[in-house]
Scaffold this motif. Structure first.
Motif, PDB file in Angstrom:
ATOM      1  N   LEU A 212      70.612-132.942  54.719  1.00  4.00           N
ATOM      2  CA  LEU A 212      70.236-132.158  55.885  1.00  4.00           C
ATOM      3  C   LEU A 212      71.409-131.566  56.651  1.00  4.00           C
ATOM      4  CD1 LEU A 212      67.343-134.325  57.395  1.00  4.00           C
ATOM      5  CD2 LEU A 212      67.231-132.557  55.643  1.00  4.00           C
ATOM      6  N   THR A 213      72.656-131.892  56.268  1.00  6.34           N
ATOM      7  CA  THR A 213      73.799-131.421  57.047  1.00  6.34           C
ATOM      8  C   THR A 213      74.422-130.177  56.429  1.00  6.34           C
ATOM      9  OG1 THR A 213      75.395-132.806  55.870  1.00  6.34           O
ATOM     10  CG2 THR A 213      74.305-133.772  57.781  1.00  6.34           C
ATOM     11  N   SER A 214      74.855-129.269  57.292  1.00  7.46           N
ATOM     12  CA  SER A 214      75.502-128.039  56.827  1.00  7.46           C
ATOM     13  C   SER A 214      76.894-128.320  56.294  1.00  7.46           C
ATOM     14  CB  SER A 214      75.579-127.027  57.976  1.00  7.46           C
ATOM     15  OG  SER A 214      76.307-127.559  59.078  1.00  7.46           O
ATOM     16  N   GLU A 215      77.479-129.479  56.657  1.00  8.42           N
ATOM     17  CA  GLU A 215      78.806-129.827  56.152  1.00  8.42           C
ATOM     18  C   GLU A 215      78.795-130.146  54.667  1.00  8.42           C
ATOM     19  OE1 GLU A 215      77.484-131.131  58.852  1.00  8.42           O
ATOM     20  OE2 GLU A 215      78.773-130.338  60.449  1.00  8.42           O
ATOM     21  N   ASP A 216      77.621-130.512  54.124  1.00  2.00           N
ATOM     22  CA  ASP A 216      77.563-130.972  52.737  1.00  2.00           C
ATOM     23  C   ASP A 216      76.931-129.988  51.770  1.00  2.00           C
ATOM     24  OD1 ASP A 216      78.835-133.375  53.300  1.00  2.00           O
ATOM     25  OD2 ASP A 216      76.970-134.401  53.800  1.00  2.00           O
ATOM     26  N   PHE A 217      76.113-129.056  52.280  1.00  2.00           N
ATOM     27  CA  PHE A 217      75.442-128.127  51.364  1.00  2.00           C
ATOM     28  C   PHE A 217      75.550-126.694  51.877  1.00  2.00           C
ATOM     29  CE2 PHE A 217      73.581-132.039  49.888  1.00  2.00           C
ATOM     30  CZ  PHE A 217      73.443-131.828  48.524  1.00  2.00           C
ATOM     31  N   GLU A 218      75.656-125.794  50.910  1.00  2.00           N
ATOM     32  CA  GLU A 218      75.773-124.366  51.208  1.00  2.00           C
ATOM     33  C   GLU A 218      74.763-123.592  50.365  1.00  2.00           C
ATOM     34  OE1 GLU A 218      76.838-120.867  52.756  1.00  2.00           O
ATOM     35  OE2 GLU A 218      77.718-122.767  53.426  1.00  2.00           O
ATOM     36  N   PRO A 219      73.848-122.814  50.984  1.00  2.00           N
ATOM     37  CA  PRO A 219      73.633-122.758  52.429  1.00  2.00           C
ATOM     38  C   PRO A 219      72.978-124.031  52.940  1.00  2.00           C
ATOM     39  CG  PRO A 219      71.950-121.524  51.278  1.00  2.00           C
ATOM     40  CD  PRO A 219      72.924-121.956  50.231  1.00  2.00           C
ATOM     41  N   ALA A 220      73.041-124.225  54.247  1.00  2.00           N
ATOM     42  CA  ALA A 220      72.454-125.424  54.838  1.00  2.00           C
ATOM     43  C   ALA A 220      70.945-125.429  54.626  1.00  2.00           C
ATOM     44  CB  ALA A 220      72.781-125.480  56.327  1.00  2.00           C
ATOM     45  N   LEU A 221      70.396-126.619  54.401  1.00  2.00           N
ATOM     46  CA  LEU A 221      68.959-126.720  54.184  1.00  2.00           C
ATOM     47  C   LEU A 221      68.196-126.296  55.450  1.00  2.00           C
ATOM     48  CD1 LEU A 221      66.650-127.572  52.319  1.00  2.00           C
ATOM     49  CD2 LEU A 221      66.882-129.894  53.208  1.00  2.00           C
ATOM     50  N   ILE A 222      68.666-126.771  56.615  1.00  2.00           N
ATOM     51  CA  ILE A 222      68.029-126.422  57.885  1.00  2.00           C
ATOM     52  C   ILE A 222      68.827-125.297  58.539  1.00  2.00           C
ATOM     53  CG2 ILE A 222      67.348-127.255  60.167  1.00  2.00           C
ATOM     54  CD1 ILE A 222      67.096-130.040  58.989  1.00  2.00           C
ATOM     55  N   PRO A 223      68.230-124.167  58.810  1.00  2.00           N
ATOM     56  CA  PRO A 223      68.959-123.056  59.428  1.00  2.00           C
ATOM     57  C   PRO A 223      69.414-123.413  60.850  1.00  2.00           C
ATOM     58  CG  PRO A 223      66.844-122.344  58.507  1.00  2.00           C
ATOM     59  CD  PRO A 223      66.832-123.832  58.517  1.00  2.00           C
ATOM     60  N   PRO A 224      70.413-122.722  61.389  1.00  2.00           N
ATOM     61  CA  PRO A 224      70.860-122.990  62.763  1.00  2.00           C
ATOM     62  C   PRO A 224      69.767-122.624  63.769  1.00  2.00           C
ATOM     63  CG  PRO A 224      71.926-121.016  61.906  1.00  2.00           C
ATOM     64  CD  PRO A 224      71.209-121.652  60.757  1.00  2.00           C
ATOM     65  N   LYS A 225      69.778-123.322  64.911  1.00  2.00           N
ATOM     66  CA  LYS A 225      68.764-123.058  65.933  1.00  2.00           C
ATOM     67  C   LYS A 225      68.934-121.679  66.554  1.00  2.00           C
ATOM     68  CE  LYS A 225      67.654-127.783  67.365  1.00  2.00           C
ATOM     69  NZ  LYS A 225      67.577-128.729  68.516  1.00  2.00           N
ATOM     70  N   GLU A 362      62.463-133.390  58.374  1.00  2.00           N
ATOM     71  CA  GLU A 362      62.913-134.778  58.401  1.00  2.00           C
ATOM     72  C   GLU A 362      63.549-135.175  57.073  1.00  2.00           C
ATOM     73  OE1 GLU A 362      59.781-137.380  59.506  1.00  2.00           O
ATOM     74  OE2 GLU A 362      59.607-136.582  61.556  1.00  2.00           O
ATOM     75  N   LYS A 363      63.087-134.568  56.006  1.00  2.00           N
ATOM     76  CA  LYS A 363      63.655-134.828  54.677  1.00  2.00           C
ATOM     77  C   LYS A 363      63.328-133.655  53.764  1.00  2.00           C
ATOM     78  CE  LYS A 363      61.653-138.718  54.151  1.00  2.00           C
ATOM     79  NZ  LYS A 363      61.306-140.013  53.552  1.00  2.00           N
ATOM     80  N   PRO A 364      64.120-133.464  52.710  1.00  2.00           N
ATOM     81  CA  PRO A 364      63.849-132.348  51.797  1.00  2.00           C
ATOM     82  C   PRO A 364      62.489-132.495  51.116  1.00  2.00           C
ATOM     83  CG  PRO A 364      66.033-133.274  51.413  1.00  2.00           C
ATOM     84  CD  PRO A 364      65.321-134.230  52.315  1.00  2.00           C
ATOM     85  N   ASN A 365      61.851-131.387  50.906  1.00  2.00           N
ATOM     86  CA  ASN A 365      60.577-131.379  50.189  1.00  2.00           C
ATOM     87  C   ASN A 365      60.853-130.995  48.736  1.00  2.00           C
ATOM     88  OD1 ASN A 365      57.852-131.481  49.609  1.00  2.00           O
ATOM     89  ND2 ASN A 365      57.444-129.427  50.408  1.00  2.00           N
ATOM     90  N   PHE A 366      61.453-131.939  47.986  1.00  2.00           N
ATOM     91  CA  PHE A 366      61.805-131.667  46.595  1.00  2.00           C
ATOM     92  C   PHE A 366      60.562-131.405  45.761  1.00  2.00           C
ATOM     93  CE2 PHE A 366      65.483-134.379  47.827  1.00  2.00           C
ATOM     94  CZ  PHE A 366      66.492-133.483  47.535  1.00  2.00           C
ATOM     95  N   GLU A 367      60.708-130.478  44.822  1.00  2.00           N
ATOM     96  CA  GLU A 367      59.642-130.265  43.845  1.00  2.00           C
ATOM     97  C   GLU A 367      59.684-131.388  42.804  1.00  2.00           C
ATOM     98  OE1 GLU A 367      57.365-127.855  43.834  1.00  2.00           O
ATOM     99  OE2 GLU A 367      58.153-126.869  45.630  1.00  2.00           O
ATOM    100  N   PRO A 368      58.546-131.793  42.276  1.00  2.00           N
ATOM    101  CA  PRO A 368      58.529-132.857  41.268  1.00  2.00           C
ATOM    102  C   PRO A 368      59.312-132.457  40.015  1.00  2.00           C
ATOM    103  CG  PRO A 368      56.310-132.405  42.099  1.00  2.00           C
ATOM    104  CD  PRO A 368      57.190-131.314  42.610  1.00  2.00           C
ATOM    105  N   ILE A 369      59.826-133.466  39.317  1.00  2.00           N
ATOM    106  CA  ILE A 369      60.498-133.252  38.031  1.00  2.00           C
ATOM    107  C   ILE A 369      59.475-133.468  36.929  1.00  2.00           C
ATOM    108  CG2 ILE A 369      62.271-134.085  36.452  1.00  2.00           C
ATOM    109  CD1 ILE A 369      63.885-134.952  38.900  1.00  2.00           C
ATOM    110  N   ALA A 370      59.165-132.404  36.186  1.00  2.00           N
ATOM    111  CA  ALA A 370      58.163-132.488  35.123  1.00  2.00           C
ATOM    112  C   ALA A 370      58.790-132.443  33.732  1.00  2.00           C
ATOM    113  CB  ALA A 370      57.158-131.358  35.255  1.00  2.00           C
ATOM    114  N   ALA A 371      60.080-132.088  33.657  1.00  2.00           N
ATOM    115  CA  ALA A 371      60.745-132.001  32.350  1.00  2.00           C
ATOM    116  C   ALA A 371      62.252-132.062  32.573  1.00  2.00           C
ATOM    117  CB  ALA A 371      60.365-130.706  31.634  1.00  2.00           C
ATOM    118  N   ILE A 372      62.970-132.417  31.492  1.00  2.00           N
ATOM    119  CA  ILE A 372      64.431-132.438  31.511  1.00  2.00           C
ATOM    120  C   ILE A 372      64.907-131.413  30.490  1.00  2.00           C
ATOM    121  CG2 ILE A 372      66.510-133.797  31.095  1.00  2.00           C
ATOM    122  CD1 ILE A 372      64.908-136.271  31.840  1.00  2.00           C
ATOM    123  N   GLY A 373      65.753-130.506  30.932  1.00  2.00           N
ATOM    124  CA  GLY A 373      66.230-129.465  30.033  1.00  2.00           C
ATOM    125  C   GLY A 373      67.750-129.393  30.012  1.00  2.00           C
TER     126      GLY A 373
END
Length: 537
Positions: A212-225, A362-373
């Motif tokens: 959830l932090t902009s310091e760790d991911f680009e672009p940030a998951l949550i946009p700035p207010k 509150e947390k990422p809404n990851f899509e389910p993993i249905a296959a490994i490629g």
């Protein structure tokens, strides 16, 4: 004889007990794994190779070099590869930990190519196994990738923006660097329900991040207010100049802009014993004309020059000239002094407004993993994938590392040491490993992100040419000292002080330091050609 039999039977019993325990432990681990692929058996019939025309790389079921353990092998250079395994049930990445782990071995090294996995969304997202390609929608992409200056362990996840409905790629900032050797390595990503991500390489933590932090991911998951107002414009009369030239200042009448930086030291005296009539160089008295010298073909032979031995005992030889000294009248070009700008308003920035695209999460809404490629393009063959695991607990992943990866890695390390001992390079190899390891750590420092590609480029060159390690280290040290020196002392140099001396005076110049050396080199290269002797055949 009977006693020996009893001992043998006892040892056998202990061996069987240990084997049974190990089997039960591994079997229990398998029971707790969501998915596990050992490639002990051929992948055909279980994994689906893409039938897309451009993915013409041939996958093979092959042994890891030096082991009886099988894996999935990239067999040809300069090819695109794509293969997929559909899971029996999708893996939900939501309310509990999920561990993604796999082994890879770059048996021929890796100059340019990927060795990562893609964890795919359900096929309802719009893809088919036999048409698996780089456009197939994935939830997570994880693993090493190297080409040129790029050398990193990717972690990318695609997330649906709840406002726009679009899927956005979010890349891990400052990812760890992948090992560049030819040994087996195991990569682990641990996704925790508290939004923490851990990346391990060979069981050691190499990166910790928060989704959830902009310091760790680009672009940030949550946009700035808030965002800058795109309609806010800088006023025409806005003055951003903190300092301005003093309008009341005038150049002093005695200011001479044409005065030279240096002048001849009229007080200097020629050192006693100076040999005016002696040349600095003389003909080598020991040189003789080669027997095969042809005056018509080679020209008139002249003896090569040597330093005049009489000059060594004297203060100097040849024409003496007074040295230069700093000109006390030198002031340089006059510039109008600066004063505080009374109209200064600061650096203009648009006003902040509420971001219409902002949302809380509150947390990422990851899509389910249905296959490994595995969908990669590589210029290198010999990439071997093995022991692909999805589990709910890192303890399970750790048990797999102990039983599947570590025994192979230990054997490979011992073999590597033996080869280094045979070539007598174990000490140097160890030193090089420490140096490159240090440089990799430096490259990972966040404040050096702007220089990361350059640092990695230096590391890559050093790894390809180990004999350059010392030179690279010295160069890095010199550059760092130069940077620190400039930061501490500033970039301006004071003019060198010219003092009276009884030694040979310096060359006349209106510049300093490196430029004197440059002029000296030019004089040496552009002066009259030295007398030559005919080169030997």
């Amino acid at each position: 004889m009977g006693e020996r039999k009893r001992i043998s039977v006892g040892i056998l019993a202990v061996f069987l007990l240990i084997s049974a325990s190990s089997f039960q432990f591994l079997h229990a681990s398998h029971d707790h794994a969501i998915f596990y692929e050992s490639f002990d058996e051929s992948f055909e019939g279980r994994w689906i190779v893409s039938q897309k025309e451009e993915y013409n790389g041939v996958w093979k079921h092959a042994k890891s070099e030096g082991h009886d353990d099988y894996g999935l092998l990239v067999s040809e250079k300069a090819r695109k590869y794509a293969i997929v395994k559909v899971l029996d049930e999708p893996v939900i990445l939501r309310d509990e930990s999920v561990v993604l782990q796999f082994e890879t071995r770059l048996q021929e090294g890796l100059e340019c190519g990927g060795a990562y996995l893609k964890y795919l969304r359900p096929q309802e997202a719009g893809w088919k196994p036999k048409e698996f390609d780089n456009e197939s929608p994935y939830s997570i992409m994880f693993g090493p990738d190297k080409c040129g200056a790029i050398n990193k362990v990717h972690f990318i996840f695609k997330h649906k923006n709840p406002k726009s409905g679009e899927y956005v790629e979010h890349h891990l900032k400052f990812p760890p660097v992948a090992p560049s050797d030819k040994l087996s390595h195991v990569y682990t990503a641990i996704l925790k329900p508290d939004n923490e991500l851990q990346i391990l390489i060979d069981g050691e933590e190499r990166k910790k991040a928060n989704f959830l932090t902009s310091e760790d991911f680009e672009p940030a998951l949550i946009p700035p207010k808030t965002i800058p107002d795109p309609e806010d414009k800088k006023p025409e009369d806005w003055d951003e100049r903190a300092k301005i030239p003093d309008p009341s200042a005038t150049k002093p009448e005695d200011w001479d802009e044409d005065a030279p930086l240096e002048i001849v030291d009229e007080e200097a005296e020629k050192p006693e014993g100076w040999l005016d009539d002696e040349p600095e160089e003389i003909d080598d008295p020991d040189a003789t004309k080669p027997e095969d010298w042809d005056d018509e073909e080679d020209g008139e032979w002249e003896a090569p020059k040597i330093d005049n031995p009489k000059c060594e005992a004297a203060p100097g030889c040849g024409e003496w000239k007074r040295p230069m000294k700093k000109n006390p009248a030198y002031k340089g070009k006059w510039h109008t002094p600066l004063i505080d700008n009374p109209d200064y308003k600061g650096i203009w920035k648009p006003q902040e407004i509420a971001n219409p695209d902002y949302f809380e999460l509150e947390k990422p809404n990851f899509e389910p993993i249905a296959a490994i490629g595995i969908e990669i393009w590589t210029m290198q063959n010999g990439i071997l994938f093995d022991n692909i695991l999805i589990a709910k607990d890192d303890k399970i992943a750790a048990s797999y590392r102990e039983t599947t990866w570590k025994p192979k890695f230990t054997i490979e390390k011992e073999k590597q040491k033996e080869e280094e001992l045979e070539t007598g390079s174990v000490g140097l190899a160890g030193f090089q490993k420490k140096i490159f390891g240090l440089l990799y750590q430096i490259a990972d420092m966040p404040f050096l992100s702007a220089y990361k590609l350059k640092i990695l480029d230096v590391i890559e060159k050093g790894e390809k040419q180990p004999n350059l390690t010392i030179g690279i280290l010295v160069a890095v040290v010199v550059v760092l000292f130069s940077i620190f020196f400039r930061i501490i002392f500033g970039s301006k140099k004071k003019p060198a002080r010219v003092e009276k001396t009884k030694t040979e005076p310096a060359e006349t110049s209106t510049n300093q330091g490196g430029e004197n050396e440059e002029n000296k080199e030019k004089e040496e290269t552009s002066g009259p050609a030295r007398r030559r002797t005919r080169p030997e055949n």
